[in-house]
Every structure is written in C-alpha cells, then in structure tokens.
Design an enzyme around this catalytic site. Structure first.
Site, short mmCIF file in Angstrom:
data_model
loop_
_atom_site.label_atom_id
_atom_site.label_comp_id
_atom_site.label_asym_id
_atom_site.label_seq_id
_atom_site.Cartn_x
_atom_site.Cartn_y
_atom_site.Cartn_z
N TYR A 121 78.95 -15.40 6.31
CA TYR A 121 78.49 -15.14 4.96
C TYR A 121 79.59 -14.47 4.13
O TYR A 121 79.85 -13.27 4.27
CB TYR A 121 77.24 -14.26 4.96
N HIS B 256 75.44 -18.46 16.50
CA HIS B 256 75.20 -19.00 15.16
C HIS B 256 75.46 -20.51 15.12
O HIS B 256 76.57 -20.96 15.35
CB HIS B 256 76.12 -18.30 14.16
#
Length: 349
Positions: free
Chosen positions: A68, A152
């Site tokens: 992010y 992830h």
C-alpha cells in the site's frame, strides 16, 4: 462530508481471538490502504486524524501492507499509533512483496497510489524474503512486534507460498516472533488451499463475502468454521459500490469500473434498504459480520468521517425483515447466515 457523531467511550477489550492464537481483534478493523494516497493525496496529518477517529470509535485492530503506497501506509499507521500503549492494539501486515529501491522511478507515480515510484515490488515468498519483509515493516511502523502476518495474494506464486512462505511463518510463530499467521487474498480458491492444508490462525477474505459477492460462502467459510480459522472480512463495500446510499456507475467495483448489472443490483438492494428504514452501507456492514466464522469486519477509510460513520452503522444494524425481503426476491441466498435480531450497541468493537 457528513459525519455521524460517536459518543466517546472507554476502551473495551477486543472481542475475538484469532484461531488458536492469543491475538485478539476488535469487531471493526481499520483497513489502512486508503491512508497511502490511494486514488487521492492525503497529508500525514490527514492520515493521523483518521487513525485517531478510529481509536475514538473503539477500533483497536489496524491492517496494512508494504504494497500500500510502497510502504507509506505502514509509515502513516505507525505515526497514528505512536504514543499509544502497545498492548492496547493489534496490527497486521503482509508479506510476499519486497520493496526494492528504484531511484530512476522516483520521477513518476506508483500505479494505484499517488506516491513517488522510488521502489518496485518484487514477489518473494521465500523464508529469507519473509524475514526481510517483516524487518522492513517493523522499521516503517516503528513497532517492536507485529501481531498478525498474512501472506499477501499468494495465488501469484502459489507453490512458493505453500512450500516456503507458509512454513517460514509457521516457524516464526513457533519462535514467538509473530503472534498469529494467515493469508489475505481476493481469490477464494487460493484461500481454500491454505484453509485445508495449513493451521493458519486467520484468513483475510477480500470482497468475496459481501452483498454483491457471496462466493466465499460455498466452501471457504464452512471449512474455516470447521477448522477454527478466523475470517477477517475485508473490502466489504467492494471498493465503494456498497459504501454509498445511492450507488452509481461512477463508483468502483473491486478496484475497477463497475459492471452495469452490478450497479443495477446494488441500486435494487438500496431500494429495499430504504423501504426498511435503513441504508445500503448499513446493510453491507451488518451482513459482512454475520457469518459465525467472521472475527472482524475490516473497512478502509481515508477520512475521520468515514470511519466514524461505519462504526456508528455497525452498531445500528438494519431490521431483520430486510434479510427475508432480499432472499424473497433473489438478492440474497436463502441459506445465507444473516445478522441476529436485536441491537448491538452494547457489544464492543
């Protein structure tokens, strides 16, 4: 921006333990991708204000990732939590993408996040890559430990994630380096592989158990319930389509343009909500937390008003008649677990 006022409250204990670990999460979690200039620029002060508002509302679980904003989310979350007693909150971050410096890219912007492209993401689910990723996250967060670490999007390197990444996390948990481990993805098939083959504490299911997509309900959520794996239900607004009281074609669905049929479906659900005296976002949040496998509903926010609104809505669920109405017209499967009747205002987040 309309802000729903939330009465200040004393800290309440987290309400759900993840799997068989000692790590606990609050019923509402803050997803911190929007803090990393996702689609629009924020200042550090803006991001801190949102973390402060989440804390004010009783949220004590915060989720982030190196992906992010090329680490910006982690840095800003660390700033927002600085000075708070470490034992009073839970942080999760993710592994599988290493951030590698790329000086020549700093003149451009990172795709999806309005940050300088001074790093590139390199897939790495090896044991060494995971340790390096955690070390980098700790430095950016400014914390002494990470409570929950998630692989992830492992579907991009599934064999490596299963054969190397998960065993590495398993060892780190056994050593006490991290408190709980798991996987985060939008892909139900990949999550189910880990649910069946590992002793993960938690799975973060992104966008696959919502009012518009209940694909996790068929096989994934039942196996999580059977094996004692906690579900962290994320992206419950499907990137924005369910966050508006009156959804429109300008809103995103799963980070892209919304198909016309899903816009129509969201509008129809919204009209049923209106007839029952509630709103689409309130129904989306209530539904997201209704399955017994779900430990926390993780919702992104880029402003204090957004997280305060979501906290207030989660504590004021829609009338139970809404669910029967939606099932009757085929907008909700009749076998879908729905929120139990009665107010939740006395329940801690």
């Amino acid at each position: 921006m309309f802000i729903v006022p939330v009465t200040p409250r004393q800290l309440l204990p987290p309400s759900h333990r993840l799997g068989h670990s000692s790590v606990q999460v609050t019923r509402l979690g803050l997803g911190c991708a929007p803090l990393a200039n996702m689609y629009r620029e924020l200042t550090d002060a803006d991001a801190t204000a949102t973390v402060d508002a989440a804390w004010h509302a009783g949220v004590r679980y915060f989720d982030t990732a190196p992906h992010y904003g090329l680490g910006l989310s982690e840095r800003r979350l660390g700033l927002g939590l600085a000075g708070r007693h470490r034992d009073l909150f839970t942080v999760s971050t993710k592994v599988g993408r290493l951030l590698v410096p790329e000086p020549d890219g700093a003149r451009g912007l990172d795709d999806g996040f309005l940050v300088p492209a001074d790093h590139i993401r390199v897939w790495d689910f090896s044991a060494d890559g995971i340790r390096r990723s955690i070390e980098g996250s700790l430095a950016r967060l400014g914390l002494d430990r990470i409570d929950l670490v998630l692989l992830h999007d492992p579907e991009h390197r599934l064999a490596e994630a299963l054969d190397q990444g998960y065993p590495a996390l398993h060892e780190l948990r056994a050593q006490g380096v991290v408190g709980a481990i798991g996987v985060g993805s939008m892909r139900v098939d990949a999550l189910r592989r880990f649910a069946a083959a590992t002793d993960a504490d938690a799975l973060m299911v992104a966008g696959r158990h919502t009012l518009l997509d209940q694909s996790a309900q068929d096989e994934l959520l039942p196996i999580c319930l059977e094996r004692g794996i906690s579900v962290l239900n994320a992206a419950v607004f499907n990137s924005g389509m369910l966050a508006a009281e009156q959804p429109g074609a300008h809103l995103r669905y799963d980070y892209g343009a919304a198909p016309a049929e899903l816009v129509d479906r969201a509008r129809t659900i919204a009209s049923h909500c209106l007839r029952h005296g509630t709103t689409l976002p309130a129904a989306a949040l209530a539904f997201a937390g209704s399955h017994p496998s779900v430990a926390s509903v993780v919702v992104g926010a880029e402003t204090p008003g957004q997280i305060l609104r979501n906290a207030a809505l989660l504590n004021a669920p829609p009338p139970t008649g809404l669910w029967a109405d939606l099932a009757r017209v085929g907008l909700l499967r009749p076998d879908t677990p729905v929120p139990a009747p009665g107010p939740t205002a006395a329940r801690p987040f």
